[in-house]
Enzyme design. Sequence first.
Site, PDB file in Angstrom:
ATOM      1  N   GLY A  78       0.828  -1.200   0.000  1.00 61.06           N
ATOM      2  CA  GLY A  78       0.000   0.000   0.000  1.00 61.06           C
ATOM      3  C   GLY A  78       0.864   1.251   0.000  1.00 61.06           C
ATOM      4  O   GLY A  78       2.054   1.213   0.345  1.00 61.06           O
ATOM      5  N   GLY A 126       0.336  -5.199   0.645  1.00 66.62           N
ATOM      6  CA  GLY A 126      -0.865  -5.129  -0.180  1.00 66.62           C
ATOM      7  C   GLY A 126      -0.725  -5.841  -1.505  1.00 66.62           C
ATOM      8  O   GLY A 126      -1.722  -6.264  -2.108  1.00 66.62           O
ATOM      9  N   GLU A 149       5.330  -5.929   7.625  1.00 65.44           N
ATOM     10  CA  GLU A 149       4.675  -4.825   8.348  1.00 65.44           C
ATOM     11  C   GLU A 149       5.252  -4.536   9.726  1.00 65.44           C
ATOM     12  O   GLU A 149       5.223  -3.381  10.179  1.00 65.44           O
ATOM     13  CB  GLU A 149       3.170  -5.121   8.469  1.00 65.44           C
ATOM     14  CG  GLU A 149       2.383  -4.898   7.197  1.00 65.44           C
ATOM     15  CD  GLU A 149       2.505  -6.042   6.202  1.00 65.44           C
ATOM     16  OE1 GLU A 149       1.971  -5.924   5.087  1.00 65.44           O
ATOM     17  OE2 GLU A 149       3.160  -7.058   6.529  1.00 65.44           O
ATOM     18  N   ASP A 157      -1.887  -7.593   7.061  1.00 65.75           N
ATOM     19  CA  ASP A 157      -3.327  -7.437   6.843  1.00 65.75           C
ATOM     20  C   ASP A 157      -3.658  -7.975   5.459  1.00 65.75           C
ATOM     21  O   ASP A 157      -3.024  -8.915   5.011  1.00 65.75           O
ATOM     22  CB  ASP A 157      -3.754  -5.972   7.042  1.00 65.75           C
ATOM     23  CG  ASP A 157      -3.195  -5.017   5.997  1.00 65.75           C
ATOM     24  OD1 ASP A 157      -2.134  -5.309   5.413  1.00 65.75           O
ATOM     25  OD2 ASP A 157      -3.825  -3.965   5.757  1.00 65.75           O
TER      26      ASP A 157
END
Length: 366
Positions: A78, A126, A149, A157
């Site tokens: 992301g 992502g 992360e 996630d």
Amino acid sequence: MGAEAAQEAAGEALSEEVLFERRGRLGVVTLNRPAAVNALTAAMAAAMLEQLTLWADDDAIAAVLVRGAGDRGLCAGGDIVAIYRDMLDGGDATADFWADEYRLNLLISEYPKPYVVFMDGLVLGGGVGISAHGSVRIVTERTRTGMPETTIGFVPDVGGTLLLSGSPGEAGTHAALAGAHLSGADALFLGLADCFVPSAALAELAVALETEAVEAAVARFAEPAPQSVLAGQQDWIDACYSSDDAEEILRRLRTVGGEAAGAADTIEAKSPTAVKVALESLRRVRGLGLEQALEQEYRVGLRFLAGPDFREGIRAQVVDKDRNPRWKPATLAEVTEADVAAYFAPLGGRELTLSPKEKNMEKNNV
């Protein structure tokens, strides 16, 4: 078809950061931010969600191919700089972005047509979300993937907690806590990919997919993958990471020594809060469906947006680039069970609801 074509054109005009085209019976998605290794923005996620929904019901499209522009990778994750700015502004843009992104991840996992993705080069965070939930996931000798992360004070996630919790033994736990970049062979071992194709053959494979059945075309180009380094470390990984206590995991790693001690050093440099919450996320997600996993990740993610470490991690790694984050709390021992549990508490009216109502009722009655 006229209305669908108009909607498709509108989707393409929405953002040049992601391009959509038809080639024969193939719908092609090209992430088009090569200077940023195709990092995913809110507009890109929304555009992909809209276009893939249209193609799912379009009889003229037999399969979908997703790839990245440029030669650096599919997607580096992301757009964390945009997330950082949103945190500084106290906005809700990131929460809205994640809601669309997680809906996109769910759509990919349930896609009614072959969803082929070239996981060439960097595929992080992502990028894993838009690839590893697909049905035909292709890695190459250039693949460098993972969920890093914890390095920026966050946790896996985009359904990554569910994916990694299903990896062999405790290999997914190691990947999540250490946040290391993994090879294509490691991705195959972890269950994040399906087959290996040399990067030089991808362009020819893409052309074949325009007219051929996906399974036959991929089978023609697939080759045996190299050995997975991660698979060779399975014994000490399983022995050390089987604990549900992060501090005990580090003690075991240091006792084993060698590569394991190196993993302990790596984890110790991460956000202590992120390490403990990531571990708890992996344990809690076992037995859940993807909808519930994404709902849990959204809950946890919003709590990280409100805390100090996510912002500090992005600052240290990407903004100021001093690589010297000051985590709060600074040690694993200072992160209590109550601190960790608070990340999973219900959000009330801010919950992301993806599960069918009956699944939510069942979950709430447990």
